[in-house]
Design a protein around this motif. Structure first.
Motif, PDB file in Angstrom:
ATOM      1  N   GLN A 198       0.955  -1.209   0.223  1.00 59.94           N
ATOM      2  CA  GLN A 198      -0.108  -0.009   0.025  1.00 59.94           C
ATOM      3  C   GLN A 198       0.866   1.384   0.184  1.00 59.94           C
ATOM      4  OE1 GLN A 198      -2.184  -0.935   3.662  1.00 59.94           O
ATOM      5  NE2 GLN A 198      -3.559  -1.759   2.465  1.00 59.94           N
ATOM      6  N   LEU A 199       2.194   1.176   0.348  1.00 58.36           N
ATOM      7  CA  LEU A 199       3.121   2.228   0.651  1.00 58.36           C
ATOM      8  C   LEU A 199       4.344   1.733  -0.111  1.00 58.36           C
ATOM      9  CD1 LEU A 199       2.932   3.876   4.206  1.00 58.36           C
ATOM     10  CD2 LEU A 199       2.314   4.964   1.878  1.00 58.36           C
ATOM     11  N   ALA A 200       4.958   2.768  -0.963  1.00 58.57           N
ATOM     12  CA  ALA A 200       5.971   2.546  -1.891  1.00 58.57           C
ATOM     13  C   ALA A 200       7.129   2.740  -0.912  1.00 58.57           C
ATOM     14  CB  ALA A 200       6.242   3.639  -2.965  1.00 58.57           C
ATOM     15  N   SER A 201       8.310   2.136  -0.835  1.00 60.21           N
ATOM     16  CA  SER A 201       9.417   2.069   0.046  1.00 60.21           C
ATOM     17  C   SER A 201      10.561   1.765  -0.526  1.00 60.21           C
ATOM     18  CB  SER A 201       9.085   1.563   1.410  1.00 60.21           C
ATOM     19  OG  SER A 201       9.251   0.030   1.238  1.00 60.21           O
ATOM     20  N   ARG A 202      11.687   1.881  -0.293  1.00 60.97           N
ATOM     21  CA  ARG A 202      13.063   1.111  -0.406  1.00 60.97           C
ATOM     22  C   ARG A 202      14.082   1.671   0.613  1.00 60.97           C
ATOM     23  NH1 ARG A 202      17.270   4.434  -3.763  1.00 60.97           N
ATOM     24  NH2 ARG A 202      16.530   6.519  -4.008  1.00 60.97           N
ATOM     25  N   THR A 203      14.990   0.511   0.520  1.00 56.78           N
ATOM     26  CA  THR A 203      16.015   0.895   1.657  1.00 56.78           C
ATOM     27  C   THR A 203      17.362   1.313   0.768  1.00 56.78           C
ATOM     28  OG1 THR A 203      15.497  -1.231   2.668  1.00 56.78           O
ATOM     29  CG2 THR A 203      17.692  -0.417   3.213  1.00 56.78           C
ATOM     30  N   VAL A 204      17.854   2.630   1.382  1.00 54.47           N
ATOM     31  CA  VAL A 204      18.862   3.229   0.874  1.00 54.47           C
ATOM     32  C   VAL A 204      20.104   2.902   1.809  1.00 54.47           C
ATOM     33  CG1 VAL A 204      19.897   5.665   0.646  1.00 54.47           C
ATOM     34  CG2 VAL A 204      17.380   4.998   0.267  1.00 54.47           C
ATOM     35  N   GLU A 205      21.219   2.609   0.871  1.00 53.09           N
ATOM     36  CA  GLU A 205      22.536   2.161   1.632  1.00 53.09           C
ATOM     37  C   GLU A 205      23.512   3.191   1.298  1.00 53.09           C
ATOM     38  OE1 GLU A 205      25.703  -1.385   2.274  1.00 53.09           O
ATOM     39  OE2 GLU A 205      23.995  -1.751   1.059  1.00 53.09           O
ATOM     40  N   LEU A 206      24.182   4.007   2.372  1.00 48.44           N
ATOM     41  CA  LEU A 206      25.108   4.709   2.122  1.00 48.44           C
ATOM     42  C   LEU A 206      26.470   4.070   2.010  1.00 48.44           C
ATOM     43  CD1 LEU A 206      24.005   7.271   5.011  1.00 48.44           C
ATOM     44  CD2 LEU A 206      23.419   7.151   2.691  1.00 48.44           C
ATOM     45  N   PRO A 207      27.344   4.854   1.324  1.00 46.10           N
ATOM     46  CA  PRO A 207      28.668   4.456   1.078  1.00 46.10           C
ATOM     47  C   PRO A 207      29.419   3.851   2.428  1.00 46.10           C
ATOM     48  CG  PRO A 207      28.800   6.610   0.077  1.00 46.10           C
ATOM     49  CD  PRO A 207      27.443   6.098   0.945  1.00 46.10           C
ATOM     50  N   ASP A 208      29.088   4.466   3.333  1.00 46.46           N
ATOM     51  CA  ASP A 208      29.665   3.745   4.776  1.00 46.46           C
ATOM     52  C   ASP A 208      28.904   2.427   5.098  1.00 46.46           C
ATOM     53  OD1 ASP A 208      27.571   4.639   5.994  1.00 46.46           O
ATOM     54  OD2 ASP A 208      28.422   6.443   7.121  1.00 46.46           O
ATOM     55  N   GLY A 209      27.788   2.106   4.515  1.00 42.86           N
ATOM     56  CA  GLY A 209      27.391   0.666   5.008  1.00 42.86           C
ATOM     57  C   GLY A 209      26.232   0.947   5.872  1.00 42.86           C
ATOM     58  N   ARG A 210      25.732   2.223   6.244  1.00 44.32           N
ATOM     59  CA  ARG A 210      24.657   2.288   6.906  1.00 44.32           C
ATOM     60  C   ARG A 210      23.168   2.065   5.992  1.00 44.32           C
ATOM     61  NH1 ARG A 210      24.782   8.180   9.385  1.00 44.32           N
ATOM     62  NH2 ARG A 210      26.096   8.313   7.452  1.00 44.32           N
ATOM     63  N   LYS A 211      22.178   1.543   6.322  1.00 36.47           N
ATOM     64  CA  LYS A 211      21.162   1.515   5.633  1.00 36.47           C
ATOM     65  C   LYS A 211      19.904   2.132   6.241  1.00 36.47           C
ATOM     66  CE  LYS A 211      22.608  -2.769   4.113  1.00 36.47           C
ATOM     67  NZ  LYS A 211      22.181  -4.337   3.789  1.00 36.47           N
ATOM     68  N   TYR A 212      18.918   2.741   5.350  1.00 37.84           N
ATOM     69  CA  TYR A 212      17.881   3.622   6.212  1.00 37.84           C
ATOM     70  C   TYR A 212      16.511   3.221   5.323  1.00 37.84           C
ATOM     71  CZ  TYR A 212      21.107   6.350   8.682  1.00 37.84           C
ATOM     72  OH  TYR A 212      22.123   6.976   9.299  1.00 37.84           O
ATOM     73  N   LYS A 213      15.419   2.875   5.736  1.00 42.26           N
ATOM     74  CA  LYS A 213      14.199   2.327   5.133  1.00 42.26           C
ATOM     75  C   LYS A 213      13.585   3.971   4.776  1.00 42.26           C
ATOM     76  CE  LYS A 213      11.729  -0.996   4.805  1.00 42.26           C
ATOM     77  NZ  LYS A 213      11.805  -1.784   3.687  1.00 42.26           N
ATOM     78  N   ARG A 214      13.291   4.069   3.715  1.00 44.00           N
ATOM     79  CA  ARG A 214      12.469   5.451   2.962  1.00 44.00           C
ATOM     80  C   ARG A 214      11.160   4.956   2.524  1.00 44.00           C
ATOM     81  NH1 ARG A 214      14.787   9.075   5.901  1.00 44.00           N
ATOM     82  NH2 ARG A 214      14.196  10.694   4.359  1.00 44.00           N
TER      83      ARG A 214
END
Length: 167
Positions: free
Chosen positions: A141-157
């Protein structure tokens, strides 16, 4: 207190000069309060770098005090006291520089330019809980993706207004 460094003495004198006066009202009161905050912070920075503290620690250690006693007097853990004051001047300076270098290289705790919304931001915008956002994402029902930064941290957006952009 003649053992204090000139910078520490100046910061202490500046703070003492602000003490004891009657505070004006209104905007002048706010300015005076902010000046007191600045003066206290200057004194704290000067005290943190005060050479007399290292000299006193070395004197105490030479007199037979162990690291636990030094730590208790300084309000630190034993490990923190050793980290701060153990060794000669070169070893202490090397540890401080290594710490400063790690702090400069450490990424900020929260990146500021990520696409979409965080789960918490999406929940606030939609007036639901974070768990409800995750449930809507899992149901499609909602669009999302996980963003991974160059330092390895991941964030659900989350993208409540449409599809998630492609990588």
């Amino acid at each position: 207190m003649r053992f204090l460094d000139g910078e520490t003495r100046a910061a202490l004198d500046a703070l003492a000069a602000l003490d004891g006066g009657t505070a004006p009202s209104g905007r002048a009161d706010a300015a005076a309060a902010l000046e007191r905050v600045r003066a206290v912070r200057r004194l704290l920075r000067a005290l943190e770098a005060e050479p007399a503290v290292l000299a006193a620690v070395r004197e105490a250690r030479d007199g037979g005090a162990d690291w636990a006693e030094v730590a208790e007097a300084a309000g630190l853990s034993e490990g923190a006291a050793k980290q701060r004051w153990a060794g000669d001047d070169a070893a202490i300076a090397e540890r401080r520089e290594a710490s400063r270098k790690r702090k400069r290289e450490r990424p900020s705790s929260r990146p500021s330019e990520l696409p979409g919304l965080s789960v918490a931001e999406a929940a606030a915008k939609l007036g639901v809980t974070a768990q409800a956002i995750y449930l809507r994402v899992s149901r499609g029902q909602l669009a999302s993706r996980t963003v991974e930064l160059p330092d390895g941290r991941k964030y659900k957006r989350v993208f409540p207004d449409g599809d998630a952009p492609e990588d």
